[in-house]
Design a protein around this motif. Sequence first.
Motif, short mmCIF file in Angstrom:
data_model
loop_
_atom_site.label_atom_id
_atom_site.label_comp_id
_atom_site.label_asym_id
_atom_site.label_seq_id
_atom_site.Cartn_x
_atom_site.Cartn_y
_atom_site.Cartn_z
N UNK A 92 0.84 -1.20 0.00
CA UNK A 92 0.00 0.00 0.00
C UNK A 92 0.87 1.25 0.00
N UNK A 93 0.25 2.37 -0.40
CA UNK A 93 0.99 3.62 -0.35
C UNK A 93 0.71 4.55 -1.50
N UNK A 94 -0.07 4.11 -2.49
CA UNK A 94 -0.47 4.98 -3.58
C UNK A 94 0.68 5.47 -4.43
N UNK A 95 0.53 6.68 -4.96
CA UNK A 95 1.51 7.23 -5.90
C UNK A 95 2.91 7.40 -5.29
N UNK A 96 3.03 7.87 -4.03
CA UNK A 96 4.37 7.99 -3.46
C UNK A 96 5.11 6.65 -3.40
N UNK A 97 4.39 5.59 -3.04
CA UNK A 97 5.01 4.27 -2.98
C UNK A 97 5.35 3.77 -4.39
N UNK A 98 4.50 4.10 -5.36
CA UNK A 98 4.78 3.71 -6.74
C UNK A 98 6.06 4.37 -7.23
N UNK A 99 6.24 5.65 -6.92
CA UNK A 99 7.46 6.35 -7.31
C UNK A 99 8.67 5.78 -6.58
N UNK A 100 8.51 5.46 -5.31
CA UNK A 100 9.61 4.94 -4.51
C UNK A 100 10.05 3.57 -5.00
N UNK A 101 9.10 2.69 -5.36
CA UNK A 101 9.41 1.32 -5.71
C UNK A 101 9.37 1.06 -7.22
N UNK A 102 9.24 2.09 -8.01
CA UNK A 102 9.24 1.91 -9.45
C UNK A 102 8.11 1.03 -9.96
N UNK A 103 6.96 1.06 -9.29
CA UNK A 103 5.81 0.26 -9.71
C UNK A 103 5.82 -1.15 -9.15
N UNK A 104 6.89 -1.54 -8.46
CA UNK A 104 6.96 -2.90 -7.91
C UNK A 104 5.97 -3.11 -6.76
#
Length: 361
Positions: free
Chosen positions: A276-288
Amino acid sequence: MSLASAAGTFRTTTPRTGAPSGFAPLLNRVKEAGLLRRSQVFYLSLLTTLVLALGGAIAGFVLLGNSWFQLLIAGALGVIFTQFAFLGHEASHRQVFTSGKANDRVGRAVASGLVGLSYSWWMNKHTRHHGNPNVVGKDPDLDIDTVSFVDVDAASARGVRAFITRHQSKLFFPLLAFEGINLHVKSFLHAFGKGKVDNRSLEIVLLVVRMVVVVTPIFLVLPLGMAFAFLGVQLAVFGLYMGLSFAPNHIGMTMFTIDAKPDFLRKQVLSSRNIRGGMPMTALMGGLNYQIEHHLFPSMARPQLAAARKIVRETCARDGIAYTETTLVEAYRVVLAYMRTVGRSAPRVFECPVVMDYGRL
């Protein structure tokens, strides 16, 4: 062994075989929603941003000169190279362009030329992983690599590796600091090895030139001790960032025996974990962080993953398939719990067998 959910309950399981698959209608819904379209504007913007960030780090390196503040630049480079690695990963999955050749050219240029990883090695390993995630004996990500992910491998450990395996949950994060070195070494061994290497000459040139371009200025500008510290910090941050991004994806999730025959939908969903984490997590993990959707639709561009998640969750709820999604902290807790459980199978290195037998009597 398997961990059916993020709750942390380990059990042995054999996934049912011959179960009806809901993947075909799921794929149709995803196609109808237009979620398999490429997002070239997004990737061009991402590439531009990363190039500017790299340019800024280089400028900072030149301006700082002989200063221990250079270690901040080293840490920034570790983050930037990891973000480039995410982009190379997406290109390898045909997420950027419709043309496979165009994706390969970008993927190889980014992975080998900028990050210093063998594109051929990554493609070989990662393709096999996607075909058989968490399948013991088929998934190369389960192979012994300092630590063990299967209890049989842990039991076979001897000497120093047995000690590391026995304590691998405690050593897991510190060991990730060396993952950057490990990835670079494996890349060079593959490129110069005897096995098949796609575009071997080009890959060797890219890896060697990248190494020279990155390392030479460090030792020309900085004193010897500071130069080694700079490289150490850069590689440690790169290894930690890469390891922390990939570790939550499958470790501690359902594992399949080599003779199990789950349908495609169940194999991919049960073996994967979302964060979980939305867009910030997507940016942090490169979509992983959308690992389930990524495994179901490997060529899906990063911006479409969030929308696909809603459709996949509905399908899993309807078909009674456990869909695992948790926080990053909870995911690491489960990962460490799993590593600790597997590690207990390793021999105790520094204990006398006679004394141990006597104690059991």
